[in-house]
Each structure stands twice: as structure tokens, then as C-alpha cells.
Design an enzyme around this catalytic site. Structure first.
Site, PDB file in Angstrom:
ATOM      1  N   ASP A 136     -25.211  41.070  18.161  1.00 22.06           N
ATOM      2  CA  ASP A 136     -26.941  40.603  17.516  1.00 22.06           C
ATOM      3  C   ASP A 136     -27.420  41.561  18.194  1.00 22.06           C
ATOM      4  O   ASP A 136     -28.470  41.791  18.792  1.00 22.06           O
ATOM      5  CB  ASP A 136     -26.805  39.585  18.579  1.00 22.06           C
ATOM      6  CG  ASP A 136     -26.074  39.044  18.210  1.00 22.06           C
ATOM      7  OD1 ASP A 136     -25.448  38.144  16.787  1.00 22.06           O
ATOM      8  OD2 ASP A 136     -25.394  37.316  19.063  1.00 22.06           O
ATOM      9  N   HIS A 182     -25.759  39.016   9.951  1.00 19.72           N
ATOM     10  CA  HIS A 182     -26.449  39.926   9.974  1.00 19.72           C
ATOM     11  C   HIS A 182     -27.818  39.077   9.881  1.00 19.72           C
ATOM     12  O   HIS A 182     -28.406  39.307   8.619  1.00 19.72           O
ATOM     13  CB  HIS A 182     -25.264  40.978   9.605  1.00 19.72           C
ATOM     14  CG  HIS A 182     -24.569  42.003  10.416  1.00 19.72           C
ATOM     15  ND1 HIS A 182     -23.778  42.652   9.991  1.00 19.72           N
ATOM     16  CD2 HIS A 182     -24.432  41.610  11.710  1.00 19.72           C
ATOM     17  CE1 HIS A 182     -23.219  42.874  10.326  1.00 19.72           C
ATOM     18  NE2 HIS A 182     -23.069  42.520  11.870  1.00 19.72           N
TER      19      HIS A 182
HETATM   20  P1  IMP Z   1     -15.685  33.030  17.434  1.00 19.81           P
HETATM   21  O1  IMP Z   1     -15.657  34.649  16.861  1.00 19.81           O
HETATM   22  O2  IMP Z   1     -16.023  32.345  16.501  1.00 19.81           O
HETATM   23  O3  IMP Z   1     -14.260  32.562  17.679  1.00 19.81           O
HETATM   24  O4  IMP Z   1     -16.622  33.015  18.765  1.00 19.81           O
HETATM   25  C1  IMP Z   1     -15.328  33.858  19.842  1.00 19.81           C
HETATM   26  C2  IMP Z   1     -16.751  33.978  20.979  1.00 19.81           C
HETATM   27  O5  IMP Z   1     -17.085  35.084  19.714  1.00 19.81           O
HETATM   28  C3  IMP Z   1     -17.710  33.425  20.726  1.00 19.81           C
HETATM   29  O6  IMP Z   1     -18.471  34.278  22.591  1.00 19.81           O
HETATM   30  C4  IMP Z   1     -18.990  33.677  19.921  1.00 19.81           C
HETATM   31  O7  IMP Z   1     -20.187  32.925  19.970  1.00 19.81           O
HETATM   32  C5  IMP Z   1     -19.339  35.188  19.472  1.00 19.81           C
HETATM   33  N1  IMP Z   1     -19.192  35.750  18.494  1.00 19.81           N
HETATM   34  C6  IMP Z   1     -18.523  35.334  17.011  1.00 19.81           C
HETATM   35  N2  IMP Z   1     -19.089  35.837  16.388  1.00 19.81           N
HETATM   36  C7  IMP Z   1     -20.487  36.604  16.763  1.00 19.81           C
HETATM   37  C8  IMP Z   1     -21.136  37.643  16.222  1.00 19.81           C
HETATM   38  O8  IMP Z   1     -21.798  37.811  15.451  1.00 19.81           O
HETATM   39  N3  IMP Z   1     -22.372  38.096  17.631  1.00 19.81           N
HETATM   40  C9  IMP Z   1     -22.369  36.774  18.480  1.00 19.81           C
HETATM   41  N4  IMP Z   1     -21.269  36.495  19.227  1.00 19.81           N
HETATM   42  C10 IMP Z   1     -20.504  36.013  18.490  1.00 19.81           C
HETATM   43 MG    MG Z   2     -25.614  38.336  14.271  1.00 26.02          MG
END
Ligand code: IMP
Ligand code: MG
Length: 332
Positions: free
Chosen positions: A13, A42
Site C-alpha cells: 500500500d 493496486h
Molecule cells: P495474506 O497475504 O492474505 O496471506 O495475508 C498475510 C498478511 O499480508 C496480512 O497481514 C495481510 O493484511 C497482508 N497483506 C497481504 N496482501 C497485502 C497487500 O496487498 N497490502 C497490504 N497488506 C497485505
Molecule cells: Mg494495496
């Protein structure tokens, strides 16, 4: 350019979507390869319209750009087809034959696992889908009839474009501190998010990369659980205008001030040659919409110079507003 990797410095982000949309239009990108998966959103604002893309590369805004989804990606078929429709890119998007597929069962496993819930995952099922790839039981893009029209060899296409001197961007997703290896384990995602891994997911070797652009936001945010140095209370974040909600899941984002130590780590591990700083207008509202470095208020210029001094890389792009073209471009 010609071949640049863009990658996030913190917990995702950082504003990569916005920068990619700018680069697509400004540099007339020929090819953009998205890596990672559907958990990352995105955000792109173009002509007042907002897109939160989970699958389609953010470079879709430039209508001549070939859009690719790399072999190391995990494809959510329904989301992919929905976004292809929304962005009208049917005739110029390709998916690698050997990319993995995320199925409904993976999302159900993600959401019902107390362990994964405790990590604050997005619930899309990316972790369970990656597990299945590691077990070598995952379905691949070539097994899915709806994807037939899109199948391609992304490494062939991308390396061919690089060799022909075309402008190629490898679109990293998430940020270094969510990396399975380099991040705040176990509060991380299910892949390595560093620039090297982005190359690997796209099928491009490290010697083919001309620039690694690391993206910093002017303050730091994180969604989900896990350590977060300098974290502010929600009240304080709101007072400063830093409070955000996640583009993908709508969850509250936690926030903290910019952290030079973390920025240095991101530059080191990504091998960054250039940096971008986004949302400078959130830190210094007088910057909003500015397109020239000289017009920035003194404190804002000083902040950018501090980032350069401490990290040792030039800040070549500075975000001053939400639209794709709200950028100070200090390249050349
Ligand atoms: P997962 O990727 O859904 O398994 O989540 C694992 C961790 O990564 C969590 O803390 C999510 O909030 C974080 N996370 C996954 N993708 C993103 C993203 O695109 N932006 C911010 N945090 C993310
Ligand atoms: Mg994002």
C-alpha cells in the site's frame, strides 16, 4: 526503463498502482508483468475513476501496453475475468500457462484456519493455494477452459521485449516487510516480495534488469496483525490525516511515521537504484497537485533530501495527489 522492477518498501500500500499508471502513460510502456496474487490491490485513479486491481496490471491505463500475469502468480479466475471486463483489456492481456490457480476451497481454508486468521490474512486463500503448489497438486492456468484464450509464455514474451529494447515494467506487489523471508515473520504473506522474487515470478534474470524502483509512502501503514514500530493510535492517525482503509478488504490500516532504518533495509535487500515517495501531499498539504520540485515547500524538499541522504538512492518520482499524473518527475 527499458526493464525496471517496481517494488514496495514497507507493508504494501505504498502507492505502487498509482506510480505504475503514471509510468505506463508517461514512458509508453510496451509490456507490464504483474506478479503476486489477488490478495494485493493496486489502486489507480484515471480521469476521476477509481480502480482497485487485484489481477490486471496497473499499466492497463496505457492502451498499447501488453499486460501479462507471470508464471509465479496465483490466478483467481473469477476476479481476473471480472477485471478484464471492467478494464476492457481482453485483447492485450496474457496469463502464463504455468501460473497457479486459486480455488474457492483455498479461500474457505484461509478464512476458517485459526492460525491464518490470527495473522490477519486477507482471506483470499493465497496461502493455502501456495501450499498446494508446493505439494505439486495445484491446478495451473492451462487446466482452466476459461483461460484458454489468454494463455502465453510470459518469460518468452518478456525477455523477447527486453532484447528488442522495449520498455518493460515488472510490477511487484505488497512490500518487503510482508516478505515470507525478509518480513516480520510469521506476520507475513506467503511469498517473497523482494525485487529478486519479482524477477523470478516473471521469468526474467537479474542481469536483464536496468533499474529497481523502490516505493516509499511518506508515512507507513500496515493492515493485519504483527509488529509495527512507531504505531500511532487511530485518533492520532485521523488527526494527522494518515488514517486509511485497505483498498482490497476495507479493513482499517494502522499507521506510523516514516522510518529511515526500514527504508535503508528496503533499499539494500531490493538492490534499489531509484526511489519514489508517494503521498507527499498528505504530509504537506501545500504540495497537492504540484509537478515541480522547486515549487515544494521547504520542509517537503528537506524531507525528500533526507530520504536521499539516508538511503543513498535518488528520489526520482514524488506523488502529490491521487490521479495518475499528479507526480513530480525528476528523471533526466
Ligand atoms: P495474506 O497475504 O492474505 O496471506 O495475508 C498475510 C498478511 O499480508 C496480512 O497481514 C495481510 O493484511 C497482508 N497483506 C497481504 N496482501 C497485502 C497487500 O496487498 N497490502 C497490504 N497488506 C497485505
Ligand atoms: Mg494495496
Amino acid at each position: 526503463m527499458p526493464c525496471t522492477v517496481i517494488t514496495g518498501a514497507f507493508w504494501g500500500d505504498e502507492g505502487k498502482g498509482k506510480l505504475i499508471s503514471y509510468l505506463a502513460l508517461k514512458d509508453k510502456l510496451d509490456v507490464c508483468v504483474r506478479t503476486g496474487s489477488v490478495n494485493a490491490a493496486h489502486t489507480v485513479w484515471i480521469e476521476g475513476k477509481r480502480y482497485a486491481l487485484h489481477m490486471v496490471p496497473a499499466a492497463f491505463v496505457y492502451e498499447k501496453c501488453r499486460l501479462l500475469i507471470g508464471v509465479g502468480s496465483n490466478v483467481h479466475v473469477a476476479q481476473f475475468l471480472k477485471e478484464v471486463e471492467e478494464t476492457n483489456v481482453k485483447n492485450r492481456i496474457g496469463v502464463d500457462t504455468q501460473a497457479s490457480i486459486i480455488e474457492e476451497k483455498h479461500s474457505a481454508q484461509d478464512k476458517t484456519s485459526t492460525h491464518l486468521k490470527g495473522l490477519g490474512t486477507t482471506g483470499w486463500g493465497v496461502g493455502p493455494a501456495v501450499e498446494e503448489r508446493v505439494r505439486r497438486t495445484a491446478k495451473l492456468a492451462k487446466d482452466i477452459p476459461e483461460l484458454k484464450a489468454y494463455l502465453t509464455d510470459v518469460a518468452e514474451e518478456t525477455n523477447g521485449a527486453i532484447d528488442a529494447g522495449k520498455n518493460v515494467l515488472l510490477e511487484g506487489t505488497q512490500g518487503l516487510l510482508l516478505s515470507l523471508f525478509h518480513g516480520t515473520y510469521p506476520y507475513v504473506t506467503s511469498r517473497d516480495t523482494s525485487a529478486s522474487a519479482v524477477c523470478s515470478e516473471a521469468g526474467v534474470g537479474p542481469t536483464k534488469i536496468d533499474d529497481v524502483l523502490v516505493v516509499f509512502k511518506s508515512f507507513i501503514t500496515r493492515v493485519g496483525t504483527g509488529p509495527f514500530p512507531g504505531e500511532l493510535t487511530k485518533e492520532e492517525a485521523m488527526k494527522r490525516g494518515w488514517f486509511e482503509t485497505a483498498a482490497g478488504t476495507g479493513r482499517d490500516r494502522r499507521s506510523a511515521p516514516f522510518n529511515f532504518e526500514l527504508a535503508k533495509k528496503a533499499v539494500m535487500i531490493n538492490g534499489a537504484t531509484q526511489a519514489a515517495v508517494t503521498k507527499l501531499d498528505v504530509l504537506y498539504p501545500a504540495c497537492r497537485g504540484t509537478k515541480s520540485f522547486d515549487e515544494l515547500p521547504k520542509e517537503a524538499k528537506q524531507f525528500i533530501m533526507d530520504v536521499e541522504k539516508q538511503t543513498g538512492v535518488p528520489v526520482v518520482l514524488i506523488g502529490t495527489g491521487q490521479e495518475a499524473l499528479d507526480i513530480i518527475d525528476r528523471r533526466k
